[in-house]
Design a protein around this motif. Structure first.
Motif, PDB file in Angstrom:
ATOM      1  N   ASP B  84     -11.199   3.180   4.880  1.00 46.65           N
ATOM      2  CA  ASP B  84     -11.221   4.531   4.323  1.00 46.65           C
ATOM      3  C   ASP B  84      -9.959   5.255   4.782  1.00 46.65           C
ATOM      4  OD1 ASP B  84     -13.318   5.194   2.559  1.00 46.65           O
ATOM      5  OD2 ASP B  84     -14.787   5.250   4.185  1.00 46.65           O
ATOM      6  N   PRO B  85      -9.541   6.273   4.042  1.00 48.55           N
ATOM      7  CA  PRO B  85      -8.253   6.911   4.357  1.00 48.55           C
ATOM      8  C   PRO B  85      -8.281   7.796   5.604  1.00 48.55           C
ATOM      9  CG  PRO B  85      -9.297   8.014   2.487  1.00 48.55           C
ATOM     10  CD  PRO B  85     -10.151   6.823   2.818  1.00 48.55           C
ATOM     11  N   SER B 114     -15.949  -0.617   9.762  1.00 51.46           N
ATOM     12  CA  SER B 114     -15.163   0.395   9.068  1.00 51.46           C
ATOM     13  C   SER B 114     -13.805   0.489   9.736  1.00 51.46           C
ATOM     14  CB  SER B 114     -15.836   1.763   9.155  1.00 51.46           C
ATOM     15  OG  SER B 114     -17.208   1.662   8.895  1.00 51.46           O
ATOM     16  N   MET B 115     -12.806   0.826   8.937  1.00 55.46           N
ATOM     17  CA  MET B 115     -11.459   0.897   9.495  1.00 55.46           C
ATOM     18  C   MET B 115     -10.711   2.030   8.816  1.00 55.46           C
ATOM     19  SD  MET B 115      -8.753  -2.268   9.643  1.00 55.46           S
ATOM     20  CE  MET B 115      -9.167  -3.055  11.196  1.00 55.46           C
ATOM     21  N   ALA B 116     -10.088   2.879   9.616  1.00 54.81           N
ATOM     22  CA  ALA B 116      -9.280   3.954   9.042  1.00 54.81           C
ATOM     23  C   ALA B 116      -7.903   3.407   8.685  1.00 54.81           C
ATOM     24  CB  ALA B 116      -9.153   5.099  10.038  1.00 54.81           C
ATOM     25  N   SER B 117      -7.330   3.920   7.605  1.00 60.00           N
ATOM     26  CA  SER B 117      -6.047   3.359   7.141  1.00 60.00           C
ATOM     27  C   SER B 117      -4.899   3.732   8.076  1.00 60.00           C
ATOM     28  CB  SER B 117      -5.750   3.828   5.723  1.00 60.00           C
ATOM     29  OG  SER B 117      -5.595   5.240   5.703  1.00 60.00           O
ATOM     30  N   ARG B 118      -5.123   4.770   8.922  1.00 61.06           N
ATOM     31  CA  ARG B 118      -4.088   5.252   9.846  1.00 61.06           C
ATOM     32  C   ARG B 118      -2.761   5.486   9.131  1.00 61.06           C
ATOM     33  NH1 ARG B 118      -5.818   2.807  15.807  1.00 61.06           N
ATOM     34  NH2 ARG B 118      -7.989   3.402  15.554  1.00 61.06           N
ATOM     35  N   GLU B 119      -1.669   4.934   9.655  1.00 59.47           N
ATOM     36  CA  GLU B 119      -0.371   5.324   9.077  1.00 59.47           C
ATOM     37  C   GLU B 119       0.023   4.490   7.859  1.00 59.47           C
ATOM     38  OE1 GLU B 119       0.300   2.415  12.375  1.00 59.47           O
ATOM     39  OE2 GLU B 119      -1.026   4.083  11.958  1.00 59.47           O
ATOM     40  N   HIS B 121      -0.068   3.121   3.909  1.00 59.22           N
ATOM     41  CA  HIS B 121      -0.281   3.775   2.625  1.00 59.22           C
ATOM     42  C   HIS B 121      -0.537   2.794   1.499  1.00 59.22           C
ATOM     43  CE1 HIS B 121       0.808   7.478   4.568  1.00 59.22           C
ATOM     44  NE2 HIS B 121       1.857   6.859   5.079  1.00 59.22           N
ATOM     45  N   GLY B 122      -0.817   1.556   1.828  1.00 54.51           N
ATOM     46  CA  GLY B 122      -0.965   0.553   0.786  1.00 54.51           C
ATOM     47  C   GLY B 122      -2.410   0.254   0.409  1.00 54.51           C
ATOM     48  N   GLY B 123      -3.355   1.103   0.856  1.00 59.33           N
ATOM     49  CA  GLY B 123      -4.753   0.893   0.487  1.00 59.33           C
ATOM     50  C   GLY B 123      -5.545   0.123   1.538  1.00 59.33           C
ATOM     51  N   ILE B 124      -4.838  -0.527   2.462  1.00 62.50           N
ATOM     52  CA  ILE B 124      -5.518  -1.161   3.587  1.00 62.50           C
ATOM     53  C   ILE B 124      -4.865  -0.636   4.872  1.00 62.50           C
ATOM     54  CG2 ILE B 124      -6.222  -3.226   2.322  1.00 62.50           C
ATOM     55  CD1 ILE B 124      -3.842  -4.705   3.513  1.00 62.50           C
ATOM     56  N   ALA B 125      -5.319  -1.106   6.014  1.00 62.14           N
ATOM     57  CA  ALA B 125      -4.727  -0.645   7.270  1.00 62.14           C
ATOM     58  C   ALA B 125      -3.737  -1.685   7.782  1.00 62.14           C
ATOM     59  CB  ALA B 125      -5.823  -0.400   8.310  1.00 62.14           C
ATOM     60  N   ARG B 126      -2.897  -1.259   8.706  1.00 64.64           N
ATOM     61  CA  ARG B 126      -1.944  -2.186   9.323  1.00 64.64           C
ATOM     62  C   ARG B 126      -2.659  -3.393   9.923  1.00 64.64           C
ATOM     63  NH1 ARG B 126      -0.404  -3.196  14.384  1.00 64.64           N
ATOM     64  NH2 ARG B 126      -2.022  -1.767  15.075  1.00 64.64           N
ATOM     65  N   ALA B 127      -3.849  -3.131  10.484  1.00 61.55           N
ATOM     66  CA  ALA B 127      -4.558  -4.180  11.212  1.00 61.55           C
ATOM     67  C   ALA B 127      -5.541  -4.970  10.340  1.00 61.55           C
ATOM     68  CB  ALA B 127      -5.303  -3.568  12.399  1.00 61.55           C
ATOM     69  N   THR B 128      -5.540  -4.734   9.032  1.00 67.15           N
ATOM     70  CA  THR B 128      -6.559  -5.362   8.198  1.00 67.15           C
ATOM     71  C   THR B 128      -6.482  -6.895   8.225  1.00 67.15           C
ATOM     72  OG1 THR B 128      -6.781  -3.450   6.749  1.00 67.15           O
ATOM     73  CG2 THR B 128      -7.455  -5.550   5.839  1.00 67.15           C
ATOM     74  N   VAL B 129      -5.294  -7.424   8.068  1.00 68.07           N
ATOM     75  CA  VAL B 129      -5.169  -8.887   8.050  1.00 68.07           C
ATOM     76  C   VAL B 129      -5.524  -9.462   9.420  1.00 68.07           C
ATOM     77  CG1 VAL B 129      -3.608 -10.838   7.734  1.00 68.07           C
ATOM     78  CG2 VAL B 129      -3.520  -8.913   6.150  1.00 68.07           C
ATOM     79  N   ASP B 130      -5.076  -8.798  10.478  1.00 69.21           N
ATOM     80  CA  ASP B 130      -5.433  -9.250  11.833  1.00 69.21           C
ATOM     81  C   ASP B 130      -6.953  -9.260  12.008  1.00 69.21           C
ATOM     82  OD1 ASP B 130      -2.824  -9.552  12.647  1.00 69.21           O
ATOM     83  OD2 ASP B 130      -2.683  -7.573  13.582  1.00 69.21           O
ATOM     84  N   ALA B 131      -7.600  -8.194  11.562  1.00 70.74           N
ATOM     85  CA  ALA B 131      -9.052  -8.097  11.710  1.00 70.74           C
ATOM     86  C   ALA B 131      -9.742  -9.202  10.905  1.00 70.74           C
ATOM     87  CB  ALA B 131      -9.543  -6.719  11.261  1.00 70.74           C
ATOM     88  N   CYS B 132      -9.208  -9.504   9.724  1.00 67.59           N
ATOM     89  CA  CYS B 132      -9.769 -10.602   8.925  1.00 67.59           C
ATOM     90  C   CYS B 132      -9.598 -11.931   9.652  1.00 67.59           C
ATOM     91  CB  CYS B 132      -9.089 -10.683   7.562  1.00 67.59           C
ATOM     92  SG  CYS B 132      -9.674  -9.448   6.424  1.00 67.59           S
ATOM     93  N   GLU B 142     -17.885 -15.753   4.244  1.00 67.59           N
ATOM     94  CA  GLU B 142     -17.301 -14.876   3.224  1.00 67.59           C
ATOM     95  C   GLU B 142     -16.772 -13.626   3.906  1.00 67.59           C
ATOM     96  OE1 GLU B 142     -17.063 -15.610   0.076  1.00 67.59           O
ATOM     97  OE2 GLU B 142     -18.355 -17.398   0.011  1.00 67.59           O
ATOM     98  N   LEU B 143     -15.532 -13.255   3.590  1.00 68.52           N
ATOM     99  CA  LEU B 143     -14.965 -12.019   4.105  1.00 68.52           C
ATOM    100  C   LEU B 143     -14.727 -11.078   2.931  1.00 68.52           C
ATOM    101  CD1 LEU B 143     -12.313 -13.588   6.511  1.00 68.52           C
ATOM    102  CD2 LEU B 143     -14.593 -12.762   7.073  1.00 68.52           C
ATOM    103  N   LEU B 144     -15.262  -9.876   3.038  1.00 72.16           N
ATOM    104  CA  LEU B 144     -15.102  -8.901   1.962  1.00 72.16           C
ATOM    105  C   LEU B 144     -14.271  -7.737   2.492  1.00 72.16           C
ATOM    106  CD1 LEU B 144     -18.802  -8.870   0.634  1.00 72.16           C
ATOM    107  CD2 LEU B 144     -16.847 -10.161  -0.268  1.00 72.16           C
ATOM    108  N   ILE B 145     -13.196  -7.423   1.795  1.00 74.54           N
ATOM    109  CA  ILE B 145     -12.300  -6.348   2.231  1.00 74.54           C
ATOM    110  C   ILE B 145     -12.341  -5.232   1.196  1.00 74.54           C
ATOM    111  CG2 ILE B 145      -9.929  -5.752   2.880  1.00 74.54           C
ATOM    112  CD1 ILE B 145      -9.485  -8.919   2.902  1.00 74.54           C
ATOM    113  N   GLU B 146     -12.920  -4.098   1.552  1.00 74.21           N
ATOM    114  CA  GLU B 146     -12.915  -2.959   0.629  1.00 74.21           C
ATOM    115  C   GLU B 146     -11.734  -2.054   0.953  1.00 74.21           C
ATOM    116  OE1 GLU B 146     -16.445  -0.441   0.397  1.00 74.21           O
ATOM    117  OE2 GLU B 146     -15.265   1.148  -0.558  1.00 74.21           O
ATOM    118  N   THR B 147     -10.911  -1.769  -0.054  1.00 72.35           N
ATOM    119  CA  THR B 147      -9.753  -0.892   0.180  1.00 72.35           C
ATOM    120  C   THR B 147     -10.172   0.570   0.097  1.00 72.35           C
ATOM    121  OG1 THR B 147      -9.081  -0.550  -2.140  1.00 72.35           O
ATOM    122  CG2 THR B 147      -8.323  -2.575  -1.058  1.00 72.35           C
ATOM    123  N   VAL B 148      -9.271   1.457   0.457  1.00 68.81           N
ATOM    124  CA  VAL B 148      -9.500   2.869   0.166  1.00 68.81           C
ATOM    125  C   VAL B 148      -9.528   3.017  -1.358  1.00 68.81           C
ATOM    126  CG1 VAL B 148      -8.199   3.498   2.238  1.00 68.81           C
ATOM    127  CG2 VAL B 148      -7.072   3.579   0.047  1.00 68.81           C
TER     128      VAL B 148
END
Ligand SMILES: Nc1nc2c(ncn2[C@@H]2O[C@H](COP(=O)(O)OP(=O)(O)OP(=O)(O)O)[C@@H](O)[C@H]2O)c(=O)[nH]1
Ligand SMILES: [Mg+2]
Lengths: 139, 329
Positions: B84-85, B114-119, B121-132, B142-148
């Motif tokens: 979420d943004p 849940s993950m905040a997008s922080r800085e 701006h591409g719809g995911i967070a900097r750490a999204t791939v790391d978290a995956c 199964e990994l499901l990634i919901e964008t902002v």
């Protein structure tokens, strides 16, 4: 660059039906720069603790209107501890009589907020408390 | 759980607290993260990553909840990352996606973060791939990634996911808008959600036409357009079937190169971040910029000087040297 934020779970246990207060608090905490997970109504203590674990929050805030506070706070605390989340700061507010509040605070529920509390005070209290507990953790 | 060794060992033994903490380390740029990731990295690559993107309110979270429900019926475990943004002004965020996934909270085969997008701006967070990567190593199938909720230009999920679902719904713009926004290009599967609403049939037809009139994709994949009613759980099996087909399609061809590119992107990201810290962490370069601007040079001239001094390898040299260097170029 990356920095550590304060993450808070705002939960609404019990069966009473409206969550305006909880939503207001969630919004105020967000405006103070915190990341706030909001979970909606009717959460059981088990669910609240499970969400706290999955989200790795620093703080759990319970919004209680139903009068069940004397049992809910200890139950949530226990469920958190069972999951290794004893370090989480448990706080809350709602319609809680002053003597109950004093009793709960004595039992270790750091700080509770009654109706009419300035919401900014809650945010500031959380900020200070989390900073203190992180400092004592040494991380 | 204070060191990389303990946390990675506990994560690999199935400890969800370790999983949660490691994701926090990724988000916070904790310096223990790289070492803990390398201890679990041999387990990364087994889970399938499905990205769910689309405009605000299209029904992404509701659909994620349903996808998880059906995956669970097939005994597959599910890790969900819901972004979420963050407010650009206060840095705070209200993370509300999991309200729609409440039923899944009681299921030990599902993990929702849940993950905040922080800085970012591409719809995911900097750490999204790391978290995956962390959830993948933990062992979710199964990994499901919901964008902002995305507007017209936030498509980083393409680099994070193996299969991208674009969720649209009637009332949130017509087919033309989806095309303009580039949503059609990023979609491996198009979902028209809220098929119970007026305008859904029209949107479905528009999108089918748009998909068919486009040139064949270089990867030869034909994008299906599927109607769903996520609230009622209708059409969800067909979406999952499409994800499986897309998976088979990639596994028969491009999967290795897709994943390789993701790792290259990750390396570039880390190098970029570290460089940024190295460059601007101390005061020297910042001072040099101020000096340059004091001399009334344009931002480009100052940037040229700064670059010359960096690339010349004499970061510490006085400003005078770099000026002559810049002049020589
Ligand atoms: N009528 C109808 N309503 C739906 C459907 N799917 C979702 N909704 C409703 O649409 C609203 C938004 O749903 P969400 O799942 O939160 O949408 P989202 O895309 O995750 O929203 P953001 O994360 O805020 O961008 C909710 O009130 C849902 O109940 C559907 O198929 N039909
Ligand atoms: Mg959502």
């Amino acid at each position: 660059m990356a920095q550590r934020k304060i993450k808070v779970l705002v939960a609404k246990p019990g069966l009473d039906g409206h969550d305006r207060g909880a939503k207001t608090v969630a919004t105020v905490l967000r405006d103070h720069g915190m990341e706030v997970v909001y979970t909606g109504l009717h959460q059981t203590p088990e669910m609240i603790a499970e969400v706290a674990l999955q989200e790795d929050v620093d703080v759990v805030g319970l919004s209680i209107l139903s009068g069940a506070h004397m049992s809910l706070f200890p139950r949530v605390r226990k469920e958190l501890e069972v999951r290794g989340m004893g370090h989480v700061l448990l706080t809350g507010g709602g319609i809680i009589p002053a003597e109950d509040m004093a009793e709960l605070e004595k039992e270790g529920f750091t700080r509770l907020f009654g109706p009419g509390t300035r919401t900014d005070d809650i945010a500031e209290w959380i900020q200070t408390a989390v900073e203190k507990s992180r400092a004592s953790e040494g991380v | 759980m204070k060191d990389a060794e303990t946390i990675s060992a506990r994560l690999l033994s199935g400890d969800r607290l370790a999983l949660s903490r490691m994701i926090s380390w990724a988000e916070d740029g904790d310096d223990r993260f790289p070492a803990s990731l390398s201890r679990i990295y041999s387990k990364v690559g087994r889970g399938w990553r499905t990205g769910i993107t689309g405009p605000p309110g299209a029904g992404k979270s509701t659909l994620v909840n349903e996808l998880a429900r059906v995956f669970r019926q097939g005994e597959r475990t599910v890790g969900i990352l819901a972004v979420d943004p963050s407010s650009p002004f206060t840095g705070g965020a209200l993370l509300g996606d999991r309200i729609r996934m409440e039923e899944r909270t009681k299921d030990p085969g599902v993990y929702i973060r849940s993950m905040a997008s922080r800085e970012s701006h591409g719809g995911i967070a900097r750490a999204t791939v790391d978290a995956c990567d962390v959830m993948d190593a933990f062992g979710f199938d199964e990994l499901l990634i919901e964008t902002v909720g995305v507007g017209q230009a936030e498509y980083d999920v393409v680099t994070a996911a193996d299969t991208v679902l674009v969720v649209l719904c009637p009332g949130a713009g017509d087919g033309i808008q989806a095309m303009k926004a580039g949503l059609l290009e990023v979609a491996d599967v198009l979902v028209v959600n809220k098929k119970d609403r007026d305008g859904a049939d029209r949107l479905l037809v528009d999108l089918e036409e748009a998909v068919h009139t486009r040139e064949v994709r270089t990867d030869q994949w034909e994008v299906p357009v599927l109607p769903t009613n996520a609230v009622a759980g209708e059409g969800v099996e067909a979406v999952i079937d499409a994800v499986h087909r897309h998976r088979a399609h990639l596994e028969a061809g491009l999967l290795e190169s897709v994943r390789r590119r993701r790792r290259v992107d990750q390396v570039k990201r880390v190098v970029g971040e570290r460089l940024e810290d190295e460059l601007w962490g101390g005061r020297r370069l910042g001072d040099r910029v101020e000096e340059g601007l004091d001399r009334a040079s344009t931002p480009y001239d100052v940037a040229e000087e700064v670059l010359a001094s960096i690339l010349g390898g004499n970061l510490g040299a006085p400003a005078g040297d770099s000026r002559s260097e810049a002049a020589r170029r």
